[in-house]
Design an enzyme around this catalytic site. Structure first.
Site, PDB file in Angstrom:
ATOM      1  N   ASP A  18      67.368 -66.634 -19.540  1.00  0.00           N
ATOM      2  CA  ASP A  18      67.746 -66.533 -18.136  1.00  0.00           C
ATOM      3  C   ASP A  18      67.039 -65.362 -17.458  1.00  0.00           C
ATOM      4  O   ASP A  18      66.812 -64.323 -18.077  1.00  0.00           O
ATOM      5  CB  ASP A  18      69.274 -66.342 -18.065  1.00  0.00           C
ATOM      6  CG  ASP A  18      69.826 -66.574 -16.669  1.00  0.00           C
ATOM      7  OD1 ASP A  18      69.124 -67.194 -15.846  1.00  0.00           O
ATOM      8  OD2 ASP A  18      70.956 -66.142 -16.405  1.00  0.00           O
ATOM      9  N   HIS A  35      58.291 -67.814 -14.623  1.00  0.00           N
ATOM     10  CA  HIS A  35      58.324 -68.862 -15.653  1.00  0.00           C
ATOM     11  C   HIS A  35      57.111 -68.729 -16.590  1.00  0.00           C
ATOM     12  O   HIS A  35      57.230 -68.896 -17.799  1.00  0.00           O
ATOM     13  CB  HIS A  35      58.348 -70.252 -15.015  1.00  0.00           C
ATOM     14  CG  HIS A  35      59.593 -70.516 -14.221  1.00  0.00           C
ATOM     15  ND1 HIS A  35      60.859 -70.277 -14.718  1.00  0.00           N
ATOM     16  CD2 HIS A  35      59.773 -70.997 -12.965  1.00  0.00           C
ATOM     17  CE1 HIS A  35      61.757 -70.601 -13.802  1.00  0.00           C
ATOM     18  NE2 HIS A  35      61.124 -71.028 -12.716  1.00  0.00           N
ATOM     19  N   LEU A 129      60.681 -72.604 -39.955  1.00  0.00           N
ATOM     20  CA  LEU A 129      61.608 -72.551 -38.821  1.00  0.00           C
ATOM     21  C   LEU A 129      61.722 -73.915 -38.132  1.00  0.00           C
ATOM     22  O   LEU A 129      60.712 -74.588 -37.921  1.00  0.00           O
ATOM     23  CB  LEU A 129      61.081 -71.511 -37.815  1.00  0.00           C
ATOM     24  CG  LEU A 129      61.789 -71.424 -36.464  1.00  0.00           C
ATOM     25  CD1 LEU A 129      63.138 -70.728 -36.615  1.00  0.00           C
ATOM     26  CD2 LEU A 129      60.933 -70.676 -35.451  1.00  0.00           C
TER      27      LEU A 129
END
Length: 246
Positions: A18, A35, A129
């Site tokens: 955020d 962004h 991962l």
């Protein structure tokens, strides 16, 4: 930094990324620059998670509510996702990272769904991962989709209402087969889950950090993991220290 610096590495960390827009605004830049900078943080944190042998990293990339944003911003976000997959997929694949997409796959624009599916398919056999990308994701929508599937199975006579339990829901969620997050981090100082992994977060440790996502780097990530390691997780039972002292 390697894993021996941490006394307890969580198996699964989920992050609500955020503050991209506010990061840009503070610098007098367009939101799109926030962004773009945020994508750099994604690269940094994915590598950091791999370095300390975290098994699952879930990133809240785009919520089902984000479609309400201005069209130009949505277009830019979609473009960034395309670029990320085209540019980073080969690297992630080389590093044995498996990609898993969660969220509503209906009504995704143009080439987005094929791209996301290609990322999943290409990396399906990888064993390091697992990078879970929550895209067009909303937790209530996810739970409602599960309820509809269960109702259909009962209506078809394949299931009885009394067979519906937590396990029946778990195995039909978008996250089926993925352990619940041990730790959920939200950047930018906001302190809420915003419709993210509501079912899966039942016993997650929550951590809210003041930094905007573009400023969230591996050092801050490791600090959060150190704080997590110091917490006493009880899952509704007694703490180990209380049991030892009783």
């Amino acid at each position: 930094m390697s894993d021996h610096h941490l006394s307890a590495v969580p198996e699964h960390v989920a992050i609500i990324m955020d503050g991209n827009g506010r990061w840009a605004k503070k610098r007098g830049l367009p939101r799109t620059m926030g962004h773009r900078k945020g994508v750099e943080s994604v690269r940094d944190i994915v590598r950091a998670a791999g370095d300390v042998q975290i098994k699952y990293l879930t990133l809240f990339a785009f919520s089902s509510e984000n479609w309400r944003r201005p069209e130009s911003e949505i277009t830019d976000l979609m473009g960034l996702l395309r670029t990320f997959i085209r540019r980073d997929l080969a690297d992630l694949h080389r590093e044995n990272v498996r990609i898993r997409i969660i969220g509503d796959r209906e009504n995704l624009r143009g080439d987005l769904l094929p791209l996301l599916l290609e990322a999943e398919e290409t990396t399906r056999g990888n064993t390091a991962l697992t990078l879970v990308i929550a895209f067009n994701y909303g937790s209530r929508d996810e739970i409602a989709r599960v309820a509809a599937r269960l109702a259909a199975e009962v209506a078809a006579g394949r299931m009885r209402p009394e067979d519906i339990d937590a396990d029946a829901i778990n195995t039909r969620l978008d996250t089926a087969g993925i352990p619940d997050p041990d730790l959920i981090i939200r950047t930018s100082g906001e302190e809420r889950l915003s419709n993210f992994l509501l079912w899966q977060a039942a016993y997650s440790e929550l951590m809210f950090v003041p930094e905007y996502w573009p400023d969230f780097n591996r050092d801050l990530f490791f600090k959060a993991l150190e704080k997590y390691a110091a917490r006493d997780r009880r899952f509704g039972g007694l703490s180990k220290t209380l049991v030892a002292g009783s």
